[in-house]
Enzyme design. Structure first.
Site: not given
Ligand code: SAH
Ligand code: SF4
Length: 420
Positions: A110, A402
């Site tokens: 996505e 994400c």
């Molecule tokens: N793996 C990388 C990039 C993808 S995740 C990382 O972890 O930085 C990027 C961001 O998505 C996370 O840091 C968080 O800020 C956001 N994210 C993931 N799950 C989330 C959720 N349930 N609610 C809010 N933000 C979320």
């Molecule tokens: Fe992967 Fe953690 Fe980033 Fe989610 S927040 S995409 S599990 S590294």
């Protein structure tokens, strides 16, 4: 494996036949130039091809009307030209839009398009930030995140990262009424002297032919913050970002590209040594090892004592402000005790803190704190002289964090499948 080559054969999960030819959009200018020189094609054909791919975003060889038919046939026999299937598009009331794509092997990924101005007067902004995925699933298993719930499937290939941007650009430009294949405005990094002159810039009697200025790109910021851990797919990521950054490619400035990582310390140091000025965001989510470890297993491999010096190296090398992402999760990391160590880290690393109220994920127990608690956390950090933003989640109603839309779609599809 050749980074341009698609995973060939039959996908064991989906049973899909997949492409085995390398994809043309995974190739940099030099690789195309050397192939064209083998084929005894004049050098200017390289730029013609690149313009069709990245500035005109065409989806077929046949559309490349200024390339000779024999060359198009040769290209078609040697390379694939992958397009995604749009499975689902959701748009929230505040015009954040989410695109769910099906790749050549049936995998789902996505991308999320976020408007630059949160529709100040109720209208949609025409400039956007695109959040891009880098892997199918994620191996890092952060406890709050939908992307890692079903584990890691595979790394995206360079063209699958590039194509997310081109595919969104195509849809947005079509919605704006632009013609398919219309040339985009050159990058801001192209010197003004080399750009197509705009009618208003020409002086009287100028010998230059007046051509209308091409439309500007719809996507003017990239955040590598979608599904997956970008730095765990380092080589493909860098290759894709170089294509997106290049003036012969999509032409988006490196300063407008932010890579978000869960904190892979060795790769952060490696990125610091690259020539590009990419911005870096760290998913911190805990200012002490004990809190971070509870929700991010990666912290056991790279605890703060290892992560912080790597970030300091990046910061001093690039002289750029880092961003700490800090999801506020009720009862996990929103206690007052986190504020002081978080402020100390931010001041030490010259980082701004982006507070994000947690977006609930079906099947996970975590909840966001109340709005008042989030505001109080932000205010206290500000009092400690930290630059703070508190994100009012624009995509809360469309599963914008994400991995959420993919997870939801896969679960819905699974519930439709007959059980064995
Ligand atoms: N793996 C990388 C990039 C993808 S995740 C990382 O972890 O930085 C990027 C961001 O998505 C996370 O840091 C968080 O800020 C956001 N994210 C993931 N799950 C989330 C959720 N349930 N609610 C809010 N933000 C979320
Ligand atoms: Fe992967 Fe953690 Fe980033 Fe989610 S927040 S995409 S599990 S590294």
């Amino acid at each position: 494996m050749d980074p341009a080559r698609s995973p060939g054969g039959v996908n064991s999960v989906t049973g899909w036949e997949v492409e085995t030819k390398p994809d043309i959009k995974s190739l940099g200018r030099e690789e195309i130039a050397s192939r064209f020189s083998e084929w005894q094609q004049p050098a200017y054909r390289v730029d013609q091809l690149l313009a069709w791919l990245h500035r005109r975003r065409v989806t077929s060889w046949g559309a490349m009307s200024n390339l000779p038919k024999t060359l198009r046939e040769q290209l078609c026999a040697t390379y694939s030209l992958t397009n995604f299937e749009l499975v689902r598009k959701t748009g929230s009331s505040d015009v954040t839009q989410k695109f769910l794509w099906r790749l050549g092997d049936g995998a789902l990924i996505e991308s999320v398009l976020i408007p630059a101005n949160p529709a100040l007067y109720g209208e949609a902004s025409d400039r956007h930030t695109l959040c891009v995925s880098t892997q199918v699933g994620c191996a890092y298993g952060c406890k709050f995140c939908a992307s890692g719930l079903d584990g890691w499937k595979r790394n995206l290939l360079p063209h699958e990262i590039v194509e997310q941007v081109l595919a969104v650009e195509r849809l947005v430009s079509a919605a704006r009424g632009q013609l398919p294949g219309e040339m985009l405005e050159p990058t801001a990094e192209v010197p003004a002297s080399r750009r197509t002159p705009h009618a208003a810039q020409l002086t009287e009697g100028s010998p230059i032919t007046i051509t209308p200025r091409p439309p500007a790109r719809a996507v003017d910021n990239l955040v590598i913050m979608g599904m997956g851990e970008p730095l765990a797919n380092y080589d493909h990521l860098l290759k894709a970002l170089r294509i997106l950054n290049a003036t012969w490619g999509y032409g988006i400035g490196a300063r407008k590209i932010t890579i978000s990582t869960s904190g892979l310390a060795p790769q952060i140091r490696k990125l610091a040594d690259e020539p590009e000025q990419f911005r870096l965001a760290i998913s911190l989510h805990g200012a002490t090892d004990s809190v971070r470890e509870r929700i991010m297993p990666v912290n056991r491999k790279y605890p703060l004592a290892e992560l912080i010096p790597a970030l300091a190296a990046y910061q001093s090398r690039k002289q750029k402000m880092l961003t700490f992402e800090f999801i506020l999760i009720a009862g996990v990391n929103d206690a007052r005790e986190q504020i002081q160590p978080l402020a100390a880290l931010a001041r030490r690393l010259h980082a701004k803190v982006n507070l994000i109220p947690y977006n609930s994920v079906a099947g996970l127990p975590w909840k966001r704190p109340t709005e008042a608690a989030c505001e109080a956390f932000a205010a206290e950090l500000m009092r400690q002289k930290v630059f703070v933003t508190l994100r009012r989640e624009k995509g809360h109603d469309i599963n914008a964090a994400c991995g959420q839309l993919r997870l939801k779609t896969e679960r819905e599809l699974a519930s439709l499948m007959p059980t064995a």
